[in-house]
Design an enzyme around this catalytic site. Structure first.
Site, PDB file in Angstrom:
ATOM      1  N   THR A 129       4.153  51.692 -23.793  1.00 24.88           N
ATOM      2  CA  THR A 129       4.369  53.254 -24.076  1.00 24.88           C
ATOM      3  C   THR A 129       5.375  53.699 -23.059  1.00 24.88           C
ATOM      4  OG1 THR A 129       2.624  53.531 -22.313  1.00 24.88           O
ATOM      5  CG2 THR A 129       1.918  53.221 -24.525  1.00 24.88           C
ATOM      6  N   GLU A 148       5.992  48.352 -27.660  1.00 24.13           N
ATOM      7  CA  GLU A 148       6.726  47.458 -26.707  1.00 24.13           C
ATOM      8  C   GLU A 148       6.774  48.185 -25.478  1.00 24.13           C
ATOM      9  OE1 GLU A 148       9.586  44.525 -27.393  1.00 24.13           O
ATOM     10  OE2 GLU A 148       8.627  45.447 -28.857  1.00 24.13           O
TER      11      GLU A 148
END
Lengths: 264, 391, 329
Positions: B375, B373
């Protein structure tokens, strides 16, 4: 069926935080989170099951402090349609006489087939309010119900009332007041659907004047018929004696202990 | 302009919902968690449980059979489930994530077509954006969708990698390049499509063997001339990138919730262990080094939780800096989960390293929250840009 | 009928299904008599039943004077409303000061009805009562965490008294029984009893037992309760249970002790396989002596019991039985 359930928010026993206010020895209701009285949940569950079987609605009536709406949300989430909260500073510290009268005044204006209440409350343990409400309203009164079987068409309700020897089967005309016990069945956990639906359900608040009109004499905390004059923790129990011996030796020590305490 | 300041507390129904999901998680999901990790099998029973208890209905509008939960409510639920099983928490998080493009930009007809089954948990949806060569660099995606002039359909060719639940989903929310030429600006090259799993040409190539969230199948997907009607296109042609970014604003808190849940679960195991485990004649909880670790774990988890809740409130209220809030809560929660679970293993000592206790699994599970989602580095970019305006 | 001296102390004599006097009423009567002695007030019993003779004769062993009202309707109708109305009417006529009743299910219902009809306040679940210009009532609240002392603000009231807090003692000489009647129809609706069903194991109300041997989850099943039953019998006591055992269907709800069951104060509470969680604890922690048998040394009950045996109840309980029999034999 139209079912009204009397519910009372009480301090959460599991929290262990119940205490009295030193100033007036009244229950400090702010000290602990409030939950719906355990016995009232059985009444509510019974009511919900009956409306599921026979159609209709369950509504709540409560006399409590102003923080009560939060506690009532769970009852609404379980499936009650709406609630009425009777709240007023003057009602703080009310005794059972006043409570029964205020509830009766409110209920007189409602139409219902069954009025359900829990056996007693964990914060006062009186268990006399439902009988008082039934008397004031002139309702047939059946307590200690283990089973409630209404016949809406015939306008009667059959109740199994727990007795020392088993149970008695009673038949009352409706509307009737029935006091619920745990034997009626576990209250449901509110479903997520119920929790979300409760957001749009209403809790109407009524003051003492709304309920009793001008006849507020003898009602509320100021008119309480009794008062606490002292409170103290019970003397602490002696330290626990632990026996880890094998069964026979342990049993010998237990019997000696009981003899020592003159129990045998 | 100023309205009454809402208190920093959950509403009654959010608290009731939190408690209800917690009970469900403790009683019915927790006993399965170790097995799910060990077998690395997708827990269909847990998915059924979440569906039948209307948990999966939380993110969806009431008009389509959902429960109309706001972002905070959904996150509270994800947190409670993740406390006992990160894989299970992800089921709700992914259902929300992959539905967001449809919720944000779908037409009435598209929503009516797909949302009811998603809300009921009858169908699962996965988010197919990442590719082997396009991770952080979303715009570098190469999967192509070409328009069939005759029919108006789109033909999708390419492959996607690291797609959570890609092999169990009934629907894929696929992002593909629709730009005709290389001059199209990077952020206008992609479009979004709903692909049904039994579309000819779609295949699950392989499932990854992972460090953590092992019960959640992470798939490589291939598209060979997969035909989808234009009615399956979500949003405008070229709007895909923007949709993805708007999606992340609302889905990153879901991952933050998973991370906070994992941290909380680890903290509870560690605290319980420290109370019971006796060394040198006393519970190790009485030793200050242990106590200090537990205190830090608790404070950090609470801080991550409160940032998450605040972020949800801001995003739900339409704050203009929603992207910043979203990135912050995910950044802090992910790092917190890693730190707290590592410390939890430390508190348990040798017992923390073996699977007799769940903390080693929680530590392995926590790592992904710093990776997917977006880094942690991407989150920092987002925050820094919001702060300094630099690009 | 000569009017009672103002402020007399009345005692509601409860009757059981077969028309005899409930044991709790002998305890309440003993208490009332001592209050009469301390206050100089007259103490009078009142029995309302279909055929009050037997119960009244028994109550007259404890009180100098017992009034009776024959009320046939109580034979096959819910009694509390009927009894309460008659008592309230008598209160109106004879003007006593206080009414004492048992705090069990029947006494409580009657107290509620009388309170509503007379407007008298109620102090419930008394664990002790003394006299200081009116009754001074001690109660145990919050599941035993606190003992409170209360009194009425006026000079009338109803007090319900817990079972087992007073030892019944007959008076030096027997009292008189005076049948009386009350005029007027019963205004409250009658609720007929259409059937009486006996349970397989009919037990005396557990709140009255001096010794209770209770089983919990550790008992494992209905067969496990046999050893609980045997031990209860050997000790002359009653069988109790936790919520877990009742929910599992091993034993009827009437024997459940705890927050949603009964509150008990026996001389001995012997807990077998019971963890002692708060919902159960609040039902029994004021017992005089608490002995527990549990496999788990960290069970909460080990913290507040007087004596705890760490062991398997299926080994320890029979051993206690054997030791008791050896002692008797």
């Amino acid at each position: 069926m139209r079912i009204v359930v009397l519910v009372k928010p009480v301090p959460d026993t599991a929290s262990g935080g119940e205490r009295l206010r030193p100033a007036d020895w009244r229950l400090d209701r702010a000290a602990t989170p409030a939950v719906v009285n355990a016995n009232d949940e059985y009444a509510l569950e019974a009511g919900l099951k009956l409306t599921e079987a026979h159609g209709g609605e369950v509504t709540l009536v409560t006399m409590a402090g102003s923080a009560a709406p939060e506690t009532l949300r769970k009852a609404l989430a379980m499936g009650a349609s709406s609630g009425t909260l009777i709240t007023d500073d003057a009602l703080g510290g009310s005794d059972t006489v006043s409570t029964a009268r205020v509830l009766a005044d409110e209920l007189r204006g409602l139409e219902f087939d069954l009025l359900l209440a829990g056996a007693d409350t964990s914060d006062g343990g009186a268990g006399v309010v439902p009988a008082g409400v039934a008397t004031l309203l002139g309702l047939p009164y059946v307590s200690y119900a283990a089973k409630i079987e209404p016949d809406p068409a015939a306008g009667r309700v059959r109740v199994h009332r727990i007795s020392p020897t088993g149970y008695d089967v009673l038949e009352a005309p409706m509307p009737a007041l029935v006091v619920a016990t745990q034997a009626l069945g576990e209250p449901r956990y509110p479903s997520l659907k119920g929790i979300m639906a409760a957001r749009s359900k209403t809790i109407q608040t009524r003051t003492l004047a709304d309920v009793a009109g001008g006849a507020t004499d003898g009602l509320g905390g100021a008119a309480a018929s009794n008062e606490v004059v002292a409170a103290e923790a019970p003397p602490p129990r002696a330290a626990t004696r632990v026996i880890r011996e094998p069964a026979d030796e342990a049993a010998r020590q237990v019997v000696a202990f009981l003899a020592e305490r003159r129990i045998i | 302009m100023a309205t009454a300041t809402p208190t920093y507390r959950l509403t009654e129904d959010q608290a009731a919902l939190r408690d209800a999901v917690r009970i469900l998680a403790d009683e019915q999901i927790a006993p399965r968690a170790a097995e799910i990790d060990r077998t690395a099998e997708f827990p269909w029973d847990v998915k059924e449980l979440l569906a039948s208890h209307d948990v999966l209905a939380l993110p969806f509008p009431e008009a389509h059979g959902g429960l109309g939960g706001d972002l905070l409510t959904v996150c509270v639920a994800i947190e409670q489930i993740s406390r006992v099983c990160a894989t299970s928490g992800l089921i709700l998080a992914v259902q929300e994530l992959a539905s967001l493009p449809l919720l944000l930009a779908g037409t009435e007809e598209q929503q009516a077509r797909w949302l009811p089954d998603l809300a009921a948990g009858r169908t699962l949806v996965a988010f197919a954006l990442t590719e082997a060569e396009a991770g952080s660099d979303v715009a570098a995606a190469r999967t192509r969708a070409r328009r069939d002039a005759a029919t108006g359909d789109w033909l999708i060719d390419g492959s996607k990698r690291f797609i959570s639940q890609g092999s169990v989903a009934d629907l894929l929310t696929v992002f593909a390049v629709t730009a005709e030429d290389d001059d199209t600006p990077r952020r206008q090259r992609l479009s979004c499509f709903i692909v049904e799993k039994d579309a000819p040409g779609f295949a699950v190539e392989r499932i990854e063997h992972k460090m953590g969230i092992r019960g959640s199948p992470t798939a490589e997907l291939s598209f060979r001339g997969v035909r989808v009607p234009d009615a399956n296109r979500i949003g405008e042609v070229g709007q895909g990138f923007e949709l993805a970014m708007r999606t992340f604003e609302r889905s990153r808190p879901g991952i933050a919730a998973q991370a906070v849940g994992i941290a909380q679960g680890a903290l509870e195991v560690a605290a319980g262990y420290a109370r019971d485990r006796k060394q040198f004649g006393r519970p190790i909880a009485e030793f200050q080094m242990i106590g200090a670790m537990l205190a830090d774990m608790d404070a950090q988890t609470e801080a991550a939780r409160q940032l998450l809740y605040k972020a949800c409130a801001e995003i739900e209220a339409g704050a203009p800096d929603a992207g910043r809030w979203s990135a912050m809560c995910k950044l802090v929660a992910g790092d917190t989960a890693m730190r707290v679970t590592t410390d939890a293993v430390q508190v348990l000592g040798g017992y923390g390293y073996v699977d007799e206790f769940p903390v080693e699994r929680m530590m392995r599970d926590a790592k992904i929250t710093q990776l997917y989602e977006g880094t942690q580095q991407i989150q920092r970019l987002v925050i820094a840009r919001a702060l300094t305006g630099s690009r | 009928m000569a009017p009672e001296a103002p402020g007399a102390i009345w005692v509601h004599g409860e009757t059981t299904g077969d028309g005899s006097l409930a044991r709790i009423s002998t305890e309440v009567a003993t208490l009332a008599r001592s209050l009469g002695g301390a206050s100089g007030r007259e103490v009078v019993g009142i029995v309302v039943a279909a055929d009050p003779g037997n119960a009244a004769d028994e109550l007259a062993r404890y009180l100098p004077r017992v009034l009776t009202v024959a009320e046939p309707a109580t034979a096959d109708h819910a009694a509390a409303a009927i009894v309460g109305q008659r008592i309230a009417a008598l209160v109106e006529r004879e003007r006593p000061g206080y009414l004492f009743a048992g705090a069990g299910p029947e006494g409580r219902d009657v107290a509620g009805v009388v309170s509503a009809l007379t407007g008298w306040g109620v102090l419930v679940n008394a664990t002790a009562v003394r006299w200081e210009d009116g009754p001074v009532v001690e109660m145990s609240v919050f599941g035993g965490k606190l003992n409170t002392t209360s009194r009425f603000t006026g000079d009338h009231g109803i007090v319900t008294v817990r079972p087992n807090v007073v030892t019944a003692a007959a008076a030096a000489s027997g009292g008189t029984v005076e049948p009386t009647s009350v005029e007027g129809d019963l205004g409250l609706p009658l609720v007929p009893i259409v059937e009486r069903v006996a349970a397989e194991t009919a037990a005396a109300p557990i709140e009255e037992a001096r010794v209770i041997v209770s089983g919990g989850r550790g008992v494992g099943g209905p067969e496990g309760f046999r050893v609980v039953q045997e031990l209860a019998e050997a000790l002359g006591g009653a069988v109790g249970a936790t919520r877990a055992a009742v929910d599992a269907g091993w034993i009827p709800y009437a024997q459940q002790i705890g927050q949603t069951g009964k509150i008990v104060k026996p001389s001995l509470y012997l807990a077998l396989g019971i963890s002692g969680a708060i919902q159960h604890k609040v039902g029994m922690q004021t017992a005089e002596t608490i002995v527990a048998v549990n496999r788990d040394p960290d069970a909460p009950i080990a913290e507040f019991a007087d004596l705890v045996v760490i062991g398997d109840l299926f080994e320890v309980a029979p051993a206690i039985l054997a030791a008791l029999r050896e002692r008797a034999g």
